[in-house]
Design an enzyme around this catalytic site. Structure first.
Site, PDB file in Angstrom:
ATOM      1  N   ASN A  16       0.836  -1.179   0.000  1.00 48.07           N
ATOM      2  CA  ASN A  16       0.000   0.000   0.000  1.00 48.07           C
ATOM      3  C   ASN A  16       0.884   1.246   0.000  1.00 48.07           C
ATOM      4  O   ASN A  16       1.980   1.232   0.542  1.00 48.07           O
ATOM      5  CB  ASN A  16      -0.852  -0.036   1.277  1.00 48.07           C
ATOM      6  CG  ASN A  16      -2.035   0.887   1.186  1.00 48.07           C
ATOM      7  OD1 ASN A  16      -2.121   1.682   0.275  1.00 48.07           O
ATOM      8  ND2 ASN A  16      -2.925   0.768   2.125  1.00 48.07           N
ATOM      9  N   CYS A  17       0.431   2.324  -0.626  1.00 46.01           N
ATOM     10  CA  CYS A  17       1.191   3.572  -0.603  1.00 46.01           C
ATOM     11  C   CYS A  17       1.248   4.095   0.825  1.00 46.01           C
ATOM     12  O   CYS A  17       0.222   4.399   1.415  1.00 46.01           O
ATOM     13  CB  CYS A  17       0.525   4.611  -1.501  1.00 46.01           C
ATOM     14  SG  CYS A  17       0.491   4.135  -3.228  1.00 46.01           S
ATOM     15  N   GLN A  18       2.433   4.202   1.411  1.00 45.64           N
ATOM     16  CA  GLN A  18       2.559   4.641   2.800  1.00 45.64           C
ATOM     17  C   GLN A  18       3.976   5.086   3.092  1.00 45.64           C
ATOM     18  O   GLN A  18       4.722   5.378   2.180  1.00 45.64           O
ATOM     19  CB  GLN A  18       2.110   3.523   3.746  1.00 45.64           C
ATOM     20  CG  GLN A  18       2.690   2.139   3.444  1.00 45.64           C
ATOM     21  CD  GLN A  18       4.024   1.911   4.089  1.00 45.64           C
ATOM     22  OE1 GLN A  18       4.174   2.190   5.255  1.00 45.64           O
ATOM     23  NE2 GLN A  18       4.973   1.419   3.362  1.00 45.64           N
TER      24      GLN A  18
END
Length: 612
Positions: free
Chosen positions: A439-441
Site C-alpha cells: 500500500n502507498c505509505q
C-alpha cells in the site's frame, strides 16, 4: 470565514497538486492567497505546475509520505486526495482472482507473507498524471502510479567471473525507481485443503431431494484431472430431463479422459462430432459443482477452493487442463485462453505445484477474423508457458517465492482515469497481477519489510498520510475532492471512517456531490467534495453551505478559440486517407447483413441453454 487581503493572504498547502486547479479556483474567486507549499512527484505535473505558477516552483515538497511537516510553514487551507492501480488489475483473494475494482472489505487477499489477510478498506480516486507501465516475465503488464512500491530483490554481479548474487532481504521499491536489476516478487498460495461440498438439490421429474455423490470423489486425483479437462474445454448443458456437462477432446486425449471418468464411477455418453469427440456426463450435481469455474470461454476462472487443494490433487488438475487446452512443445508446456482470470489462476497453480517460474504472454487479436468463410468475433489471447528449471534461467524459486526479472525498463505515459488501492490488515500488502505490492505509505519504515510491523506508524494509503499533515498543522479549512464512487455502498465505509477520524481531530465535515455543469462549466463531471472546518473557541459549531447550482449559459463554442495554430490541423493527405477508410454507411450495412445472416443460420432446434 475571515476576510483575507494582499497584506494578510490565505495560507495554502495543496497535496497531489497536479497543475493546481485549487489555486486556479481561488484566483477566480478573487481570494488573496499565498501557496506556502505543494506536494507532487509526477514530472509532467510538476512541469505544468511550474508553467502556471512559476513563482512557487521552489516550494514543491515532493513525496507527501516523506515530508517533515515541522519544516513546512503553517497554513490555513489544506487540499488533498489519495492515489494507484488501474481498473482490471487482478488481486488474488481467498475467493480466487478478482479485479481490483471489485474488492470489498469482506475480502481476504494474499500478502507478501504468503498468508491471506483481511481488507480494511478499498479505495478509488480519479487520477490525472503519469502512469508507469511495467512488464516482467511473470505477468503481461501492470500499470500504476509512479510512487506505488513493489516487493523486489536487487541483483548485482560479484567476482572476477561476474557471478550473480542477490540481496538476502527483499526491499519495497517504488515503481518509478524500478530498473533492470530488480527482480519482482511473486507470492505462492500455501494452503492445502480439501473443499467443503454439501451436495445439491435434484429437481428432476418433480423431485426435490438432496444428493451428495461427489464428496467421496474430492480426494481422488482422477476427479480433479476431470475438472482440469472441463475447465480447458468443457461447458454446461441444461435440459428438463436433467443437466449435464460436456467435454470436448481429440482422439489422442480421449482415453485418458474416459479412464478418469471411469475411475470416478461416473457414466458418460460419447458423441461424435465433425472435428472432435464430445463426452457428455449427465449429472445435476456435477453440473452445479462446475459452476465455480465460470461461464463462457472468456469468463472461465479457477476458484479459490481449487487453488487451495493439496499439491498432489492440484497437480492432477493442472495435468488435466494441459491435456485439454495445452501442449508440450520445444521442451516447454504451454496453455492458451481468452480469459485473463483463468490465465493467472493457472499460473498460480503452476507455481504452487512445480515451484518453478512461468511466463505470461498477451497476444493482441483483431476484433474479427475469418474461419471457414465466416466472419467471427475474437478476443485477445493469454498464454502461460513453463519448463523444467535450468541453471541458466533468470527467474528462480526460493523459500516460497518466485523472483522474476523485468522484461524491459518501465515506461511512463500520461493518463486520466480512476485508480484503485486498498488497506490490508497487518501486512498492508497484496498481489497485483501476481506481483507483490505494498500500500502507498511511509517508505522510510517500509524499505526493509518494516511497513507491516506493530508500531511502525504506517497506515492505509497516501490518504492516511495526509493525517500527519493535519495533526502537525491543524489547518482551519480542508478540502477533499474525489470521484463520485467514493460515496457508493462499496466505498462509503472508507469515506465515513475518514470523516469520523476528522471529527476526532475537532473538525466539522460536510460533503456533497457536485456536477461542474451546474456551476458554469460546459462539462458533465460529477465529483464528491468534502469540506472540513476546525472547531475553535470562537467558532465551536462552524457552518458551511455548498453553493446552489445555477443555469448553464456557457456552451462549448464559447470557450473554443477562433484562431487555432495550423500545427493542430490534420494535413490534407491524412484527411483524404480518413475519408477513404470511414464510409460509415457501408460499415453499418455490412454489420446488418452479418446479423441477418447469422440469425438465419441458427438452427431452431438449439433452444436449450448452453453455458460455455
Amino acid at each position: 470565514m475571515k476576510k483575507y487581503t494582499k497584506e494578510n493572504p490565505l495560507k495554502v498547502f495543496t497535496s497531489f497538486s497536479g497543475y493546481d486547479s485549487q489555486c486556479m479556483a481561488l484566483d477566480k474567486l478573487g481570494i488573496p492567497y499565498e501557496l506556502v507549499g505543494w506536494s507532487e512527484i509526477d514530472k509532467a505535473a510538476i512541469q505544468s505546475h511550474n508553467a502556471v505558477y512559476p513563482q512557487y516552483a521552489d516550494r514543491n515538497f515532493g513525496d507527501i509520505s516523506l515530508i517533515n511537516w515541522d519544516t513546512v510553514p503553517d497554513f490555513e487551507l489544506f487540499t488533498y486526495s489519495s492515489p494507484c492501480f488501474e481498473k482490471g488489475t487482478l488481486i488474488l483473494t481467498e475467493q480466487g482472482y478478482k479485479p481490483i475494482e471489485d474488492i470489498t472489505p469482506d475480502d481476504c487477499v494474499l500478502t507478501h507473507t504468503n498468508t491471506f489477510k483481511k481488507v480494511r478498506v478499498p479505495m478509488v480516486k480519479e487520477y490525472k498524471g503519469m502512469m508507469v507501465n511495467i512488464t516482467a516475465m511473470g505477468f503481461d503488464s501492470i500499470r500504476c502510479t509512479p510512487e506505488h512500491p513493489f516487493y523486489v530483490r536487487r541483483m548485482y554481479k560479484k567476482g572476477h567471473e561476474g557471478v550473480r548474487t542477490f540481496h538476502e532481504d527483499p526491499e519495497w521499491i517504488q515503481a518509478k525507481n524500478l530498473d533492470m536489476n530488480c527482480y519482482m516478487g511473486y507470492a505462492i498460495n500455501t494452503k492445502s485443503e480439501i473443499p467443503e461440498w454439501n451436495g445439491s438439490i435434484d429437481n428432476r421429474f418433480g423431485h426435490h431431494r438432496a444428493v451428495n455423490h461427489l464428496k467421496p470423489l474430492l480426494t481422488k486425483k482422477s476427479f480433479w484431472y476431470l475438472m482440469g479437462r472441463y475447465v480447458g474445454d468443457g461447458w454446461k448443458r441444461k435440459s428438463d430431463s436433467g443437466n449435464s456437462i460436456i467435454i470436448c477432446c481429440f482422439e489422442k486425449d480421449k482415453q485418458s479422459l474416459i479412464d478418469a471418468i471411469s475411475d470416478c464411477g461416473l457414466n458418460y455418453t460419447e458423441l461424435s462430432g465433425r472435428t472432435c469427440t464430445r463426452i457428455q456426463i449427465s449429472m445435476n450435481e456435477l453440473h452445479d459443482f462446475v459452476s465455480r469455474y465460470g461461464y463462457y470461454a472468456y469468463g472461465k476462472k479457477i476458484d479459490a477452493e481449487t487453488m487451495n487443494l493439496p499439491v498432489d490433487l492440484l497437480q492432477a488438475f493442472v495435468e488435466g487442463y494441459v491435456d485439454s487446452d495445452g501442449c508440450y512443445t520445444q521442451e516447454r508446456y504451454k496453455t492458451s485462453t481468452v480469459s485473463k482470470e483463468l490465465c493467472y489462476g493457472i499460473a498460480q497453480c503452476v507455481a504452487k505445484v512445480y515451484h518453478r517460474p512461468f511466463a505470461i504472454y498477451k497476444i493482441k487479436r483483431k476484433p474479427t477474423t475469418i474461419i471457414e468463410g465466416r466472419e467471427v468475433n475474437q478476443k485477445d489471447t493469454y498464454n502461460v508457458v513453463w519448463k523444467d528449471p535450468s541453471p541458466t534461467d533468470h527467474a528462480f524459486y526460493e523459500n516460497g517465492y518466485i523472483w522474476y526479472p523485468l522484461s524491459k525498463l518501465p515506461t511512463m505515459e500520461e493518463c486520466h482515469m480512476d485508480v484503485y488501492n486498498m488497506s490490508v490488515e497487518d501486512d498492508e500488502s497484496y498481489t497485483a497481477n501476481g506481483a507483490i505490492v505494498h500500500n502507498c505509505q511511509d517508505f522510510s519504515t517500509a524499505g526493509k519489510q518494516k511497513g507491516g510491523e506493530e508500531g511502525s506508524g504506517t497506515r492505509s494509503s497516501l490518504l492516511w498520510e495526509c493525517r500527519r499533515a493535519i495533526l502537525a498543522k491543524k489547518p482551519k479549512y480542508m478540502l477533499l475532492e474525489n470521484v463520485k464512487a467514493l460515496t457508493s455502498q462499496k466505498f462509503m465505509p472508507l469515506f465515513q471512517k475518514w470523516i469520523d477520524e476528522l471529527e476526532s481531530y475537532g473538525y466539522m465535515s460536510k460533503w456533497q456531490i457536485l456536477n461542474s455543469k451546474d456551476y458554469g462549466v460546459p462539462q458533465n463531471r460529477e465529483r464528491v467534495f468534502l469540506v472540513s472546518i476546525l472547531r475553535t473557541e470562537d467558532d465551536p459549531n462552524p457552518v458551511y453551505h455548498f453553493p446552489k447550482p445555477f443555469p448553464l449559459t456557457t456552451r462549448l463554442k464559447d470557450v473554443l478559440e477562433n484562431k487555432v495554430s495550423e500545427e493542430y490541423y490534420l494535413k490534407k493527405a491524412h484527411l483524404d486517407r480518413l475519408r477513404q477508410n470511414m464510409d460509415f454507411r457501408d460499415v453499418f450495412k455490412a454489420k446488418e447483413e452479418r446479423r441477418v445472416a447469422q440469425k438465419q443460420e441458427t438452427p431452431q432446434s438449439e433452444s436449450e441453454s448452453i453455458d460455455w
